[in-house]
Design a protein around this motif. Structure first.
Motif, PDB file in Angstrom:
ATOM      1  N   ILE A  26       0.843  -1.191   0.000  1.00  0.00           N
ATOM      2  CA  ILE A  26       0.000   0.000   0.000  1.00  0.00           C
ATOM      3  C   ILE A  26       0.881   1.245   0.000  1.00  0.00           C
ATOM      4  O   ILE A  26       1.663   1.463   0.921  1.00  0.00           O
ATOM      5  CB  ILE A  26      -0.956  -0.026   1.206  1.00  0.00           C
ATOM      6  CG1 ILE A  26      -1.848  -1.276   1.088  1.00  0.00           C
ATOM      7  CG2 ILE A  26      -1.779   1.261   1.283  1.00  0.00           C
ATOM      8  CD1 ILE A  26      -2.815  -1.463   2.209  1.00  0.00           C
ATOM      9  N   GLU A  27       0.764   2.023  -1.060  1.00  0.00           N
ATOM     10  CA  GLU A  27       1.591   3.218  -1.190  1.00  0.00           C
ATOM     11  C   GLU A  27       0.928   4.388  -0.469  1.00  0.00           C
ATOM     12  O   GLU A  27      -0.297   4.440  -0.352  1.00  0.00           O
ATOM     13  CB  GLU A  27       1.770   3.591  -2.677  1.00  0.00           C
ATOM     14  CG  GLU A  27       2.286   2.481  -3.573  1.00  0.00           C
ATOM     15  CD  GLU A  27       1.177   1.532  -4.043  1.00  0.00           C
ATOM     16  OE1 GLU A  27      -0.021   1.846  -3.841  1.00  0.00           O
ATOM     17  OE2 GLU A  27       1.514   0.468  -4.590  1.00  0.00           O
ATOM     18  N   ALA A  28       1.760   5.351  -0.054  1.00  0.00           N
ATOM     19  CA  ALA A  28       1.243   6.575   0.557  1.00  0.00           C
ATOM     20  C   ALA A  28       0.292   7.261  -0.421  1.00  0.00           C
ATOM     21  O   ALA A  28       0.495   7.198  -1.635  1.00  0.00           O
ATOM     22  CB  ALA A  28       2.404   7.505   0.906  1.00  0.00           C
ATOM     23  N   GLY A  29      -0.751   7.861   0.107  1.00  0.00           N
ATOM     24  CA  GLY A  29      -1.696   8.601  -0.725  1.00  0.00           C
ATOM     25  C   GLY A  29      -2.819   7.762  -1.305  1.00  0.00           C
ATOM     26  O   GLY A  29      -3.748   8.293  -1.901  1.00  0.00           O
ATOM     27  N   LYS A  30      -2.741   6.450  -1.129  1.00  0.00           N
ATOM     28  CA  LYS A  30      -3.726   5.563  -1.761  1.00  0.00           C
ATOM     29  C   LYS A  30      -4.807   5.088  -0.790  1.00  0.00           C
ATOM     30  O   LYS A  30      -4.596   5.025   0.417  1.00  0.00           O
ATOM     31  CB  LYS A  30      -3.033   4.313  -2.325  1.00  0.00           C
ATOM     32  CG  LYS A  30      -1.967   4.604  -3.352  1.00  0.00           C
ATOM     33  CD  LYS A  30      -2.550   5.156  -4.644  1.00  0.00           C
ATOM     34  CE  LYS A  30      -1.441   5.351  -5.685  1.00  0.00           C
ATOM     35  NZ  LYS A  30      -1.872   6.148  -6.820  1.00  0.00           N
TER      36      LYS A  30
ATOM     37  N   ALA B 204      -2.268   6.870   3.931  1.00  0.00           N
ATOM     38  CA  ALA B 204      -2.923   5.775   3.209  1.00  0.00           C
ATOM     39  C   ALA B 204      -4.101   5.246   4.023  1.00  0.00           C
ATOM     40  O   ALA B 204      -4.122   5.365   5.257  1.00  0.00           O
ATOM     41  CB  ALA B 204      -1.921   4.654   2.945  1.00  0.00           C
ATOM     42  N   PHE B 205      -5.076   4.707   3.312  1.00  0.00           N
ATOM     43  CA  PHE B 205      -6.260   4.138   3.966  1.00  0.00           C
ATOM     44  C   PHE B 205      -6.463   2.690   3.542  1.00  0.00           C
ATOM     45  O   PHE B 205      -6.304   2.358   2.365  1.00  0.00           O
ATOM     46  CB  PHE B 205      -7.528   4.907   3.566  1.00  0.00           C
ATOM     47  CG  PHE B 205      -7.610   6.289   4.137  1.00  0.00           C
ATOM     48  CD1 PHE B 205      -8.293   6.528   5.321  1.00  0.00           C
ATOM     49  CD2 PHE B 205      -7.019   7.354   3.483  1.00  0.00           C
ATOM     50  CE1 PHE B 205      -8.371   7.809   5.847  1.00  0.00           C
ATOM     51  CE2 PHE B 205      -7.094   8.638   4.002  1.00  0.00           C
ATOM     52  CZ  PHE B 205      -7.774   8.864   5.186  1.00  0.00           C
ATOM     53  N   VAL B 206      -6.839   1.877   4.509  1.00  0.00           N
ATOM     54  CA  VAL B 206      -7.319   0.532   4.214  1.00  0.00           C
ATOM     55  C   VAL B 206      -8.772   0.502   4.674  1.00  0.00           C
ATOM     56  O   VAL B 206      -9.055   0.630   5.862  1.00  0.00           O
ATOM     57  CB  VAL B 206      -6.509  -0.545   4.962  1.00  0.00           C
ATOM     58  CG1 VAL B 206      -7.060  -1.930   4.647  1.00  0.00           C
ATOM     59  CG2 VAL B 206      -5.031  -0.462   4.591  1.00  0.00           C
ATOM     60  N   VAL B 207      -9.675   0.423   3.721  1.00  0.00           N
ATOM     61  CA  VAL B 207     -11.100   0.435   4.043  1.00  0.00           C
ATOM     62  C   VAL B 207     -11.637  -0.983   3.856  1.00  0.00           C
ATOM     63  O   VAL B 207     -11.648  -1.504   2.740  1.00  0.00           O
ATOM     64  CB  VAL B 207     -11.871   1.424   3.140  1.00  0.00           C
ATOM     65  CG1 VAL B 207     -13.362   1.388   3.461  1.00  0.00           C
ATOM     66  CG2 VAL B 207     -11.317   2.832   3.303  1.00  0.00           C
ATOM     67  N   ILE B 208     -12.031  -1.587   4.967  1.00  0.00           N
ATOM     68  CA  ILE B 208     -12.507  -2.963   4.937  1.00  0.00           C
ATOM     69  C   ILE B 208     -14.028  -2.945   4.946  1.00  0.00           C
ATOM     70  O   ILE B 208     -14.634  -2.303   5.807  1.00  0.00           O
ATOM     71  CB  ILE B 208     -11.980  -3.728   6.169  1.00  0.00           C
ATOM     72  CG1 ILE B 208     -10.450  -3.764   6.121  1.00  0.00           C
ATOM     73  CG2 ILE B 208     -12.563  -5.127   6.221  1.00  0.00           C
ATOM     74  CD1 ILE B 208      -9.809  -4.364   7.351  1.00  0.00           C
TER      75      ILE B 208
END
Ligand code: ADP
Ligand code: MG
Ligand code: MG
Length: 252
Positions: free
Chosen positions: A26-30, A199-203
């Motif tokens: 996961i890259e920054a900004g994504k 970065a965001f991880v949206v589950i």
């Protein structure tokens, strides 16, 4: 920013393996969305990232800015910039939400070795943040989460996320059954906080959240593995066809 390599994790109590070799960069900004049927390990992944000690990593690694975080506890990960939004927020009857938020900021500052935020600086920060996110600060005078509606709990969570200025935000919205109000709070908040160095991880189990938070990358998790990765169109396809193409009929 975040590199998950061949991550295997099991439930500490009984040794059941839940995550069976996850690879994810996961890259920054994504914004990455993780979707998948119930029981596929989505919440387990968020807890393992947060460092919850109910789970043990048995193989693989989690790198944050190139360094393994496996030996770091939840507080140290928070200090490093991780933020995990809780699916079931705790209620603290005697404690004003404001007091809790200030304590959360100071815990993070302490772990980072910086000085405590002063009350005037904190009040200023809360005022600015509530204005920026269009979240009323009135709610912050009430005891934490006590009698909060679903939407208010989400406002509080987004407020907390903004105040802590995390680098990596993990939101597990899988089973929380967000109503339209709460859905909008979460999506507006995430969209307002999107930035090139975060970065965001949206589950999420459901596609509808992703109508409002348009992800850069979508992953399908099934039985503890990422079985498919694509763009935002993958979420739409899942909405239409369900998970059957990726996980077999019985799990869909
Ligand atoms: P999801 O969030 O995708 O619905 P979970 O990560 O919550 O999936 O759960 C994956 C599987 O692991 C499920 O079968 C669940 O029952 C099991 N599991 C997860 N955590 C625990 C735990 N602490 N104790 C027992 N079983 C667990
Ligand atoms: Mg579940
Ligand atoms: Mg879950």
């Amino acid at each position: 920013m975040l590199e998950i390599k061949n991550l295997h994790a099991r439930i500490a109590e009984d040794g059941t393996e839940i995550l069976k070799g996850i690879d994810l960069t996961i890259e920054a900004g994504k914004v990455h969305a993780i979707m998948g049927p119930n029981g596929s390990g989505k919440s387990t992944l968020s807890y393992v990232l947060a460092g919850k000690d109910d789970y043990e990593v048995t193989e693989g690694d989690i790198l944050f800015n190139g360094e393994s975080i496996l030996e770091l506890g939840p507080d140290e990960r928070a200090a490093a910039g991780f933020f995990l939004a809780f699916q079931y927020p705790i209620e603290i009857p005697g404690v004003a939400t404001m007091t809790f938020l200030k304590a959360a900021i100071n815990a993070q500052r302490k772990a980072r070795g910086t000085s405590e935020i002063t009350t005037p600086d904190f009040m200023r920060l809360v005022k600015e943040t509530s204005k920026r996110l269009n979240i009323s600060a009135e709610m912050l005078k009430r005891p934490l989460n006590v009698g909060f509606s679903g939407g208010e709990k989400k406002r509080n969570e987004i407020m907390q996320m903004a105040l802590l200025e995390p680098k990596l935000c993990i939101l597990d919205e899988t089973d929380s059954g967000l109503d339209i109000d709460a859905l909008k709070v979460v999506s507006d908040g995430v969209n307002a906080l999107r930035s090139p160095d975060r970065a965001f991880v949206v589950i999420t189990h459901y596609q509808r959240l992703l109508d409002h938070i348009v992800p850069d990358v979508v992953h399908v998790l099934s039985a503890g593995r990422i079985v498919k990765t694509g763009g935002p169109e993958l979420a739409l396809e899942l909405e239409k066809n369900g998970y059957a193409d990726y996980v077999g009929q019985e799990a869909a």
